[in-house]
Write a protein that holds these residues in place. Structure first.
Motif, PDB file in Angstrom:
ATOM      1  N   GLU A   1       8.728  12.421  -0.649  1.00 49.29           N
ATOM      2  CA  GLU A   1       7.593  12.821  -1.257  1.00 49.29           C
ATOM      3  C   GLU A   1       6.215  12.638   0.016  1.00 49.29           C
ATOM      4  O   GLU A   1       5.190  12.551  -0.997  1.00 49.29           O
ATOM      5  N   GLY A   2       6.194  12.471   0.613  1.00 51.39           N
ATOM      6  CA  GLY A   2       4.868  12.138   1.659  1.00 51.39           C
ATOM      7  C   GLY A   2       4.442  11.123   1.716  1.00 51.39           C
ATOM      8  O   GLY A   2       3.518  10.844   1.799  1.00 51.39           O
ATOM      9  N   VAL A   3       5.058   9.664   0.951  1.00 53.07           N
ATOM     10  CA  VAL A   3       4.519   8.882   0.852  1.00 53.07           C
ATOM     11  C   VAL A   3       5.402   7.508   1.725  1.00 53.07           C
ATOM     12  O   VAL A   3       6.499   8.372   1.328  1.00 53.07           O
TER      13      VAL A   3
ATOM     14  N   TYR B   1       1.014  -1.197   0.034  1.00 55.65           N
ATOM     15  CA  TYR B   1      -0.030  -0.317   0.251  1.00 55.65           C
ATOM     16  C   TYR B   1       1.266   1.302   0.400  1.00 55.65           C
ATOM     17  O   TYR B   1       1.654   1.056   0.680  1.00 55.65           O
ATOM     18  N   VAL B   2       0.442   2.280  -0.948  1.00 56.19           N
ATOM     19  CA  VAL B   2       1.362   3.638  -1.212  1.00 56.19           C
ATOM     20  C   VAL B   2       0.197   3.655   0.526  1.00 56.19           C
ATOM     21  O   VAL B   2      -1.073   4.582  -0.071  1.00 56.19           O
ATOM     22  N   VAL B   3       0.961   4.677   1.290  1.00 55.67           N
ATOM     23  CA  VAL B   3       0.601   5.385   2.384  1.00 55.67           C
ATOM     24  C   VAL B   3       0.995   7.137   2.448  1.00 55.67           C
ATOM     25  O   VAL B   3       1.872   7.615   1.708  1.00 55.67           O
ATOM     26  N   PRO B   4      -0.128   8.091   3.144  1.00 58.16           N
ATOM     27  CA  PRO B   4       0.771   9.436   3.203  1.00 58.16           C
ATOM     28  C   PRO B   4       1.904   9.112   4.276  1.00 58.16           C
ATOM     29  O   PRO B   4       1.244   8.607   5.132  1.00 58.16           O
ATOM     30  N   TYR B   5       3.039   9.818   4.473  1.00 55.72           N
ATOM     31  CA  TYR B   5       3.756   9.773   5.775  1.00 55.72           C
ATOM     32  C   TYR B   5       4.751  10.938   5.276  1.00 55.72           C
ATOM     33  O   TYR B   5       5.008  11.210   4.134  1.00 55.72           O
ATOM     34  N   LEU B   6       5.009  11.696   6.476  1.00 59.38           N
ATOM     35  CA  LEU B   6       5.597  12.729   7.049  1.00 59.38           C
ATOM     36  C   LEU B   6       7.046  12.572   6.921  1.00 59.38           C
ATOM     37  O   LEU B   6       8.357  12.730   6.318  1.00 59.38           O
TER      38      LEU B   6
ATOM     39  N   TYR C   1      -2.535   3.992  10.502  1.00 59.65           N
ATOM     40  CA  TYR C   1      -2.318   4.692   9.025  1.00 59.65           C
ATOM     41  C   TYR C   1      -1.432   4.823   8.312  1.00 59.65           C
ATOM     42  O   TYR C   1      -1.238   4.280   7.154  1.00 59.65           O
ATOM     43  N   ALA C   2       0.184   5.205   9.183  1.00 57.54           N
ATOM     44  CA  ALA C   2       0.929   4.382   8.678  1.00 57.54           C
ATOM     45  C   ALA C   2       1.894   3.144   9.471  1.00 57.54           C
ATOM     46  O   ALA C   2       3.025   3.079   9.280  1.00 57.54           O
ATOM     47  N   GLY C   3       0.895   2.493   9.649  1.00 58.34           N
ATOM     48  CA  GLY C   3       1.291   0.950   9.514  1.00 58.34           C
ATOM     49  C   GLY C   3       1.914   0.724  11.140  1.00 58.34           C
ATOM     50  O   GLY C   3       2.539  -0.572  11.242  1.00 58.34           O
ATOM     51  N   GLU C   4       1.613   1.137  12.415  1.00 58.78           N
ATOM     52  CA  GLU C   4       2.012   1.960  13.340  1.00 58.78           C
ATOM     53  C   GLU C   4       1.414   0.795  13.631  1.00 58.78           C
ATOM     54  O   GLU C   4      -0.101   1.032  14.155  1.00 58.78           O
ATOM     55  N   TYR C   5       1.737  -0.420  14.977  1.00 66.12           N
ATOM     56  CA  TYR C   5       1.208  -1.169  15.715  1.00 66.12           C
ATOM     57  C   TYR C   5       0.691  -0.619  16.660  1.00 66.12           C
ATOM     58  O   TYR C   5       0.801   0.170  17.333  1.00 66.12           O
ATOM     59  N   LYS C   6      -0.528  -1.381  16.930  1.00 71.44           N
ATOM     60  CA  LYS C   6      -1.939  -0.798  17.806  1.00 71.44           C
ATOM     61  C   LYS C   6      -2.555  -1.487  18.627  1.00 71.44           C
ATOM     62  O   LYS C   6      -2.144  -1.351  20.038  1.00 71.44           O
ATOM     63  N   PHE C   7      -2.944  -2.813  17.975  1.00 72.30           N
ATOM     64  CA  PHE C   7      -3.784  -3.782  18.603  1.00 72.30           C
ATOM     65  C   PHE C   7      -2.955  -5.809  18.225  1.00 72.30           C
ATOM     66  O   PHE C   7      -2.945  -5.338  17.597  1.00 72.30           O
ATOM     67  N   GLY C   8      -3.845  -5.882  19.501  1.00 76.44           N
ATOM     68  CA  GLY C   8      -3.152  -7.259  18.996  1.00 76.44           C
ATOM     69  C   GLY C   8      -2.085  -7.906  18.393  1.00 76.44           C
ATOM     70  O   GLY C   8      -0.754  -7.358  19.405  1.00 76.44           O
ATOM     71  N   PRO C   9      -1.672  -9.912  18.390  1.00 75.75           N
ATOM     72  CA  PRO C   9      -0.483 -10.019  19.029  1.00 75.75           C
ATOM     73  C   PRO C   9       0.889  -9.849  17.948  1.00 75.75           C
ATOM     74  O   PRO C   9       1.779 -10.747  18.062  1.00 75.75           O
TER      75      PRO C   9
END
Ligand code: FES
Length: 238
Positions: free
Chosen positions: A145-147, A123-128, A181-189
């Protein structure tokens, strides 16, 4: 898609040509040997240029076995080539042109979600590109380029992680891991955030994603975008 079909067609043609050449060469050899055997049996002189000895029944079956093995190996080689070919000429495992970076950013803005590139499994996501817990992905070449390009594979056990249009997070359907949205871990194993691929923008403004070079996801606890879920989850919390 068109490129993928063309590639498959080319590989299939190459495999069949190799197979045919194999079969023709062996067929000619045996035809010549068999002819010499018949000539010897009838008492006629063998063809002037032939040096083949008469072929016994055992030799004939042994030769047939060798032909079968040769055909099998040719087919196996062709199938292996077809399997590896995408990695050699533009499929997953190589550098992939995801399109003009300007178009990608417009699409992200218009749809409110990432751009998915199935051929590259990312996936290409927006990211600074802020440093993540000491890991500077911009310096590594994983953002520009912010992605950023996120590998679709869940870092828990490898399921494909879809993007949830309501929460705007990535949610794994297998065991419920969730990533922002940046693929950073939030919940789960899942042990970390999602992995990222090396990217760059070429001289024509296209985003080139190198799927042979990936970086481990940021560790748990990383949150550089501070975006809570924007709506209901697609996958019930585990
Ligand atoms: S494979 Fe994704 S949570 Fe287990």
């Amino acid at each position: 898609m068109i490129a993928t079909i063309s590639t498959g067609l080319i590989v299939a043609i190459i495999a069949f040509v190799v197979l045919d050449v194999f079969a023709v060469v062996f067929g000619l050899s045996f035809a010549r040997a068999h002819k010499a055997q018949r000539a010897a049996a009838s008492g006629l002189p063998a063809a002037p240029r032939s040096t083949a000895k008469p072929t016994s029944r055992r030799d004939f079956f042994r030769g047939s076995l060798l032909i079968s093995m040769g055909v099998f190996l040719a087919e196996f080689g062709g199938a292996s080539l077809a399997f590896l070919w995408p990695s050699l000429i533009g499929g997953f495992g190589s550098k992939i042109n995801a399109g003009a970076v300007g178009d990608i950013k417009n699409q992200i803005q218009n749809t409110g979600g990432p751009v998915y590139v199935g051929a590259g499994r990312f996936y290409v996501v927006p990211y600074l590109g802020k440093p993540n817990n000491g890991v500077d992905y911009a310096a590594l070449g994983a953002t520009t380029e912010g992605v950023m390009a996120l590998y679709q594979r869940c870092v828990h056990l490898g399921c494909r992680v879809p993007f949830c249009a309501t929460s705007k997070w990535f949610e794994c359907p297998c065991h419920g891991s969730k990533y922002n949205y940046a693929g950073e871990y939030k919940f789960g194993p899942a042990p970390t955030g999602m992995e990222r691929f090396a990217i760059k923008v070429d001289s024509s403004g296209n985003l080139i994603v190198d799927t042979s070079t990936k970086f481990g996801g940021p560790p748990r606890g990383t949150d550089t975008i501070n975006e809570p879920p924007q709506g209901p989850f697609c996958v019930a919390p585990g």
